[in-house]
Write an enzyme that holds these catalytic residues in place. Structure first.
Site, PDB file in Angstrom:
ATOM      1  N   ASP A 324       0.818  -1.207   0.000  1.00  0.00           N
ATOM      2  CA  ASP A 324       0.000   0.000   0.000  1.00  0.00           C
ATOM      3  C   ASP A 324       0.855   1.263   0.000  1.00  0.00           C
ATOM      4  OD1 ASP A 324      -2.816   1.100   0.441  1.00  0.00           O
ATOM      5  OD2 ASP A 324      -1.763   2.010   2.128  1.00  0.00           O
ATOM      6  N   GLU A 366       0.710  -0.444  -5.102  1.00  0.00           N
ATOM      7  CA  GLU A 366      -0.373   0.529  -5.221  1.00  0.00           C
ATOM      8  C   GLU A 366       0.277   1.903  -5.332  1.00  0.00           C
ATOM      9  OE1 GLU A 366      -3.954   2.778  -2.941  1.00  0.00           O
ATOM     10  OE2 GLU A 366      -1.933   2.510  -2.179  1.00  0.00           O
TER      11      GLU A 366
END
Length: 671
Positions: A324, A366
């Site tokens: 992330d 991401e």
């Protein structure tokens, strides 16, 4: 041996007891005992009472663990003891985990043998397995509640594994399931190596993982490296004193005037990237919510700690991570504090660690940025295996509203080539808002006007709606978008519930409107939970169109014409050939801008993909000069179309329809 079969008790040799090393984890001195089962394989027994975790054991006793378990270990927790035992081979190379024996603190049954299963060797031997994968995103709390407390759990996912196997998906993506105060859907982690109690135990997770592997399904999980929760013990130690050893694990400053060129990401809620901490007497840095302080990756100890976290889950058999918020790990003056060389250096180190210690595992980035910038995160094939292609997703929605393929073609032509061992990852919807950060002002205005007229449907710079409600439950548009997702380059990601056309609840806060319980049947609570309705973590959808009485798995399983069966069929077609996951793409420009066509080519084979983005039937003339004499075989119905000639190939396509043609070469007869 079955899990209930008793085996003779063994005695622990006196010399082993006498030479037991002392360890000192968080909870104070603990004893690590090396015993042997009747198979003569070492079993480590570790007292973990108080707040000691397996992560503490790993962090402080790497040498002992490496000595006894060179290929990793499996474990079982019984009361206040962990019992660890060796794997004879790396799990990435073994066709099956070997049985292990754990000491059970119960005199009536002193030993239990448990068998783990892994994926077949054929799957594990392919380092590019992710190129052919069909990913399926699951929120643990939203999938199935096994114990009636109103919250989904790992036992619930395990119970529903046959459904996922039937659907045909090949890899589960889990959003954060770690210990967390849940102020940001679990992305605010307070302990990386423990599971939120409502979701189950580490043993429940291991059983879930084994079950997935037994069904030929891999599992990846979110890894939040940029920040933690402000409730994490690391941060609590860091803020306690300027002299604390963990003070430098986070980013502190006496002034909020540093790095002002870094933009604020959550503009709806935050006014600064700095927040004052009264106890610490300084400001701390956070690129996201103020309750999510950023880790300081300038500190080598932080980097090591993150690699230890990865090892913890990979040792259990996890197949990889979706990492992330990767662009924001380092800060530097006069920059936007993103995409810095130091960030790439650490990420390359992370990849090298994975390749050396856990071959054939998977790292997905991401990074919500333009393709030319995101492509840097592939490195030279030595950084991430895959990156999300964020800009393509809103362009698909723009194209079907404009009935024009140019927005899709424009962004794909701006996408640079990537290393052979890498892959883009694509999606239509997920647990977040439909992000519009990669759109210009006019595109954003048009998307809001077309898909989010009600301001409550908007969140940050995006639209918080599920797929079916974005397109007003138009079955043809849902099918067209999925066909685009599966036909374009990249590995497709599905979001739980979208296979049945689930709706959302815009009256829930933040992005929670798209995170409601899975709708399994028309019974109470949509079959998700036996709890009282008031105990559910979120209410199930109950409106007349998308309510669980009319939209659920059980009802759609009964009807071959349902969306669920159609999605399953599409998944199986995608899996039937590597051409979609591994082939190159060649655009075919046509005069009719409502008809989008391209070729997918791989190892001498070609598939022609043709999509009608229009609301009405459309004619198309498709030039195919390199395929004269070839016969198009429509993949869904196995219907042969007329052979291709020197003239542009003529087709008529129904409203929002599409074709996938396998181009069959003519038979050459030599005399």
């Amino acid at each position: 041996m079955s899990s209930t079969e008793q085996v003779p008790q063994i005695s622990i040799p006196e010399e082993v007891q006498a030479n037991t090393p002392e360890i000192t984890p968080r909870g104070g001195p603990r004893r690590l005992s090396i015993v042997r089962s009747r198979t003569q394989e070492p079993v480590l027994q570790v007292d973990i009472s108080d707040d000691t975790t397996l992560f503490d054991i790993r962090a402080m006793h790497k040498e002992e663990l490496s000595k006894h378990f060179p290929n990793g270990f499996v474990f079982l927790q019984q009361g206040s003891f962990l019992h660890l035992s060796a794997r004879k081979e790396k799990t990435t190379k073994a066709t099956q985990f070997l049985p292990y024996v754990t000491v059970q603190m119960n005199a009536a049954s002193p030993f239990v043998t448990r068998n783990n299963t892994a994926l077949p060797k054929t799957h594990l031997d392919d380092p590019l397995w992710f190129k052919d994968a069909i990913f399926y995103e699951i929120l643990v709390r939203g999938f199935y509640d096994s114990n009636g407390d109103g919250i989904g759990d790992f036992k619930g996912i395990t119970e529903k594994m046959p459904y996922l196997h039937w659907l045909g998906i090949t890899c589960i993506w889990l959003v954060p399931f770690y210990q967390s105060p849940l102020r940001d859907g679990g992305y605010d982690i307070s302990d990386y190596c423990s599971i939120l109690p409502e979701y189950g135990t580490l043993e429940d997770f291991q059983e879930f993982l084994n079950c997935a592997h037994a069904h030929g399904i891999r599992v990846i999980a979110d890894l939040v490296v940029n920040h933690t929760s402000d409730q994490h013990s690391w941060f609590q130690e860091s803020r306690s004193s300027r002299d604390n050893p963990k003070r430098d694990w986070y980013v502190w400053s006496d002034t909020p005037d540093k790095w002002l060129t870094a933009p604020i990401i959550f503009i709806d809620t935050e006014v600064s990237n700095w927040t004052w901490d009264e106890k610490a007497g300084q400001f701390f840095w956070h690129r996201f919510f103020k309750h999510q302080p950023d880790l300081n990756f300038e500190n080598p100890e932080v980097q090591e700690a993150m690699l230890d976290v990865m090892s913890f889950w990979l040792d259990l058999g996890l197949d990889g991570f979706r990492v992330d918020a990767v662009p924001y790990l380092f800060e530097e003056e006069n920059t936007i504090c993103a995409n810095l060389p130091k960030t790439h250096n650490f990420l390359k180190r992370m990849r090298s660690f994975i390749d050396q210690e856990y071959p054939n595992r998977f790292l997905l980035a991401e990074a919500n940025q333009p393709p030319v910038e995101v492509s840097d995160y592939f490195g030279n094939g030595d950084e991430f295996h895959s990156c999300f292609h964020f800009p393509i997703m809103p362009r698909m929605f723009i194209s079907i509203r404009k009935q024009n393929y140019l927005p899709i073609m424009k962004v794909l032509k701006a996408t640079p080539n990537i290393p052979e061992n890498c892959q883009w990852s694509t999606f239509l919807r997920n647990h977040d808002e439909l992000t519009l950060e990669m759109c210009d002002d006019e595109e954003r205005r048009q998307l809001y006007e077309d898909y989010a007229k009600d301001p409550r449907m908007r969140c940050n710079i995006g639209i918080r709606r599920r797929l079916a409600q974005l397109v007003d439950n138009d079955r043809r548009e849902i099918e067209l978008l999925h066909a685009l997702l599966f036909g374009l380059p990249g590995s497709p990601f599905l979001y739980y519930g979208d296979e049945i056309g689930m709706g959302d609840n815009i009256y829930l806060g933040d992005r929670d409107g798209v995170r409601t319980p899975m709708q399994w049947n028309g019974d109470r609570n949509a079959g998700f939970s036996k709890a009282d309705f008031a105990r559910l973590y979120f209410p199930v959808i109950m409106d007349p169109v998308f309510g669980y009485q009319s939209v659920n798995v059980e009802a759609q399983m009964r009807h071959e014409s349902s969306l669920l069966h159609w999605i399953r069929k599409l998944i199986n077609f995608r899996k039937s050939s590597p051409i979609f996951g591994r082939g190159e793409m060649e655009f075919i420009e046509t005069a009719n801008l409502k008809v989008f066509s391209f070729l997918r080519k791989y190892q001498g084979h070609a598939v022609l993909c043709v999509y009608n983005l229009g609301k009405d039937a459309q004619p198309a003339e498709i030039p195919l000069p390199d395929y004269i004499g070839y016969t198009p075989l429509e993949l869904f119905g196995k219907t042969e179309f007329p052979s291709i000639t020197s003239k542009p190939y003529q087709l008529a396509i129904g409203a929002n329809g599409f074709y996938w043609f396998n181009l069959i070469a003519p038979i050459r007869i030599s005399h």
